[in-house]
Enzyme design. Structure first.
Site, mmCIF file in Angstrom:
data_model
loop_
_atom_site.group_PDB
_atom_site.id
_atom_site.type_symbol
_atom_site.label_atom_id
_atom_site.label_comp_id
_atom_site.label_asym_id
_atom_site.label_seq_id
_atom_site.Cartn_x
_atom_site.Cartn_y
_atom_site.Cartn_z
ATOM 1 N N LYS A 135 0.812 -1.221 0.000
ATOM 2 C CA LYS A 135 0.000 0.000 0.000
ATOM 3 C C LYS A 135 0.840 1.262 0.000
ATOM 4 C CE LYS A 135 -3.246 -2.912 0.070
ATOM 5 N NZ LYS A 135 -2.371 -4.086 0.214
ATOM 6 N N SER A 485 -5.005 -11.287 -2.543
ATOM 7 C CA SER A 485 -3.621 -10.875 -2.659
ATOM 8 C C SER A 485 -3.172 -10.914 -4.111
ATOM 9 C CB SER A 485 -2.746 -11.821 -1.827
ATOM 10 O OG SER A 485 -1.387 -11.671 -2.157
#
Length: 574
Positions: A135, A485
């Site tokens: 992120k 993911s």
């Protein structure tokens, strides 16, 4: 001219930092800088922030102080005034499969907010933003877009692959090993050996997972110089890239070249083309939508289908293949793929980059080798690709009227139909899988894990890897309003929108309802009438899990995954 004369002459008054360094009334401000070792020459130079999320909680970021030091040197050598400051990171791999994973997407917003605040509050003139774990990359680029300061993005680099039983392995293999152990296909001793060798040092996860996908995309968007994404974390070339980023930052401040000058619809289409060509993470859909929203660029989720339809998949990297980012680096890095797409007319060559040159001009300067000239069995010519269509599909239907996302890692003609098993959270689904209940043909739904419902759209690599490890990657379907993911492979559909928490149709599902998933027709639907869906949704009453603290804030603030799950109140959609 002495340093003192330089300060008296003053810097460009248009630079924001002049507000804190120039004039008699700023003597107290300069005194603060002098306490940190800055001198007259520094104070008369452009002030460039180095946003550094270094941390000891993940190998992705553990080395970033060294990367930041090199960027600092580059700024200083080029005549800038480097100022380093920190921000947070969350280790997705460590938090995966736990309640803590709810923090991951929230960290994207906090990174963007914190870098924006420091840059605004301290009157920075420009930025080098550094990313390691997943992120970091979108969070840093979002901050640059919001501030619209001249900025260069700098990736920390990926980890080298580990080795086990004579083959290269990554963290993906360890996650899938957990499923193999539960199914009796692997011993606990072998899993222990894999665990000890999968991650040999610093750097982000090695496959074309979320970190490497977003780093690669930073080149296609124009935020990072071409060739900067692939050097491994612990190679000297990574630190050469960092020093160059610092020098470029001084140049872009001098030229006043801002993100708003080079980001365009064409930039985002180039980024999507790269994503689908390399089989990049589904998370890039979320992050590109968020970046476009922050930049005021008109981009909707259906664009990913349009670009996938015309852009073939030409790289076979993990999680679908066996090769990792370092393999791509050894043959020329991301520019090799960009050049192949460009030569086939699949990129907008006149899109500008942070250097001030177009992507065509940057590719001409680098002159990467053609794929056909390489000894690389994981790269394919555009005319003879892995798959004729790119890796990303956006599904719609009465379960996902605003879209859902899947990455194709295996067969490109997929259809699945059957009764669904519904779970209200990841933990219950994981227990079901680990207890050996999964059978060929199953359809698993995990809901109330969306941006607001989670909150935070947990990634569910534990569940998908357990399914894959039991041999069901291609014959068991999973879908969720949460995320998967970048290391996920198989029949896994995420980002179902609207999410259950806000009354999306996924809230209507009950065990046994017949769900249809068709990749060719991009359909995700349930065999229920509109009236039945509406009635069941009205009866669905999800629990508000967090009523105070930071997670409660994001129960309230997150937007839809179909728009990037942003929290910036200034972002609007037509």
């Amino acid at each position: 001219m002495s340093k003192q004369d330089g300060r008296k002459q003053g810097k460009d008054p248009d630079l924001p930092s002049s507000e804190v360094t120039e004039g008699t009334e700023r003597a107290p401000h300069r005194a603060m800088f002098r306490a940190m070792g800055y001198d007259d020459e520094d104070l008369s130079s452009p002030m460039i922030g180095v946003a550094n999320p270094a941390a000891d909680i993940t190998p992705c970021n553990v080395h970033l102080d060294d990367v930041a030091d090199s960027a600092y040197e580059g700024i200083d050598d080029a005549g800038g005034m480097p100022i380093e400051f920190g921000t947070i990171t969350i280790s997705d791999a460590v938090s995966m499969g736990t309640e803590g994973m709810k923090a991951s997407l929230i960290s994207r917003e906090i990174i963007a907010d914190s870098v924006e605040l420091v840059s605004f509050g301290e009157r920075m003139d420009g930025l080098v933003t550094i990313g390691g774990c997943d992120k970091n990359m979108p969070g840093m680029m979002m901050a640059s877009i919001r501030t619209d300061l001249p900025s260069v993005f700098l990736y920390g680099g990926s980890i080298m692959p580990g080795e086990h039983d004579g083959r290269e392995i990554t963290i993906q293999n360890v996650f899938e090993g957990v499923g193999a152990v539960s199914d009796g296909e692997m011993s606990e001793d072998e899993l222990d050996e894999m665990e000890r060798h999968a991650c040999p040092g610093a750097g982000s996860c090695g496959g074309m997972f979320t970190a490497n996908t977003m780093a690669s995309i930073s080149e296609a968007l124009g935020f990072a110089p071409l060739g900067s994404a692939s050097p491994p974390a612990e190679h000297e070339s990574r630190y050469e890239v960092a020093r160059r980023a610092g020098k470029v930052a001084v140049d872009v401040v001098g030229e006043r070249r801002r993100p708003s000058d080079f980001l365009s619809r064409d930039s985002f289409e180039n980024a999507i083309a790269l994503q689908v060509a390399v089989g990049g993470s589904t998370n890039a859909v979320l992050h590109l939508l968020a970046l476009a929203a922050e930049a005021g660029v008109d981009l909707d989720i259906e664009t990913f289908n349009e670009i996938s339809a015309r852009t073939p998949k030409i790289a076979d990297l993990q999680p679908g293949g066996e090769r990792v980012m370092n393999d791509l680096h050894e043959v020329g890095g991301v520019p090799v793929v960009l050049a192949a797409l460009h030569d086939a007319g699949l990129l907008h060559g006149d899109a500008l980059t942070v250097t001030g040159d177009t992507i065509s001009e940057e590719l001409d300067r680098i002159d990467p080798p053609a794929i056909g000239e390489l000894d690389a069995d994981y790269l394919y010519p555009v005319e003879d690709p892995v798959h004729e269509r790119g890796a990303i599909r956006i599904l719609t239907g009465n379960l996902a009227p605003d879209g859902a996302v899947i990455k194709i890692t295996g067969e490109d003609h997929l259809h699945h139909e059957g009764p669904v098993r519904v779970f209200e959270q990841e933990e219950n689904a994981m227990e079901y899988v680990q207890d050996g209940h999964v059978e060929s043909g199953d359809v698993i739904c995990i809901r109330n894990e969306g941006p607001r419902g989670g909150p935070g759209m947990r990634e569910m690599l534990g569940v998908t890897s357990a399914v894959a490890g039991q041999g069901h990657a291609d014959d068991v379907a999973l879908f969720t309003d949460g995320r998967f993911s970048g290391a996920t492979r198989g029949f896994s559909i995420g980002h179902v929108a609207p999410e259950a928490f806000v009354g999306g149709p996924i809230a209507a599902l009950e065990d046994g309802d017949v769900v249809t998933i068709d990749i060719d027709s991009t359909e995700l639907s349930v065999d229920l009438s509109d009236e039945e869906i509406e009635q069941r949704v009205a009866d669905y009453d999800p629990e508000l899990t967090y009523t105070s603290g930071v997670l409660a804030k994001y129960h309230r603030d997150f937007g839809s995954a179909a728009n990037g799950a942003v929290t910036n109140p200034g972002v609007t959609w037509d």
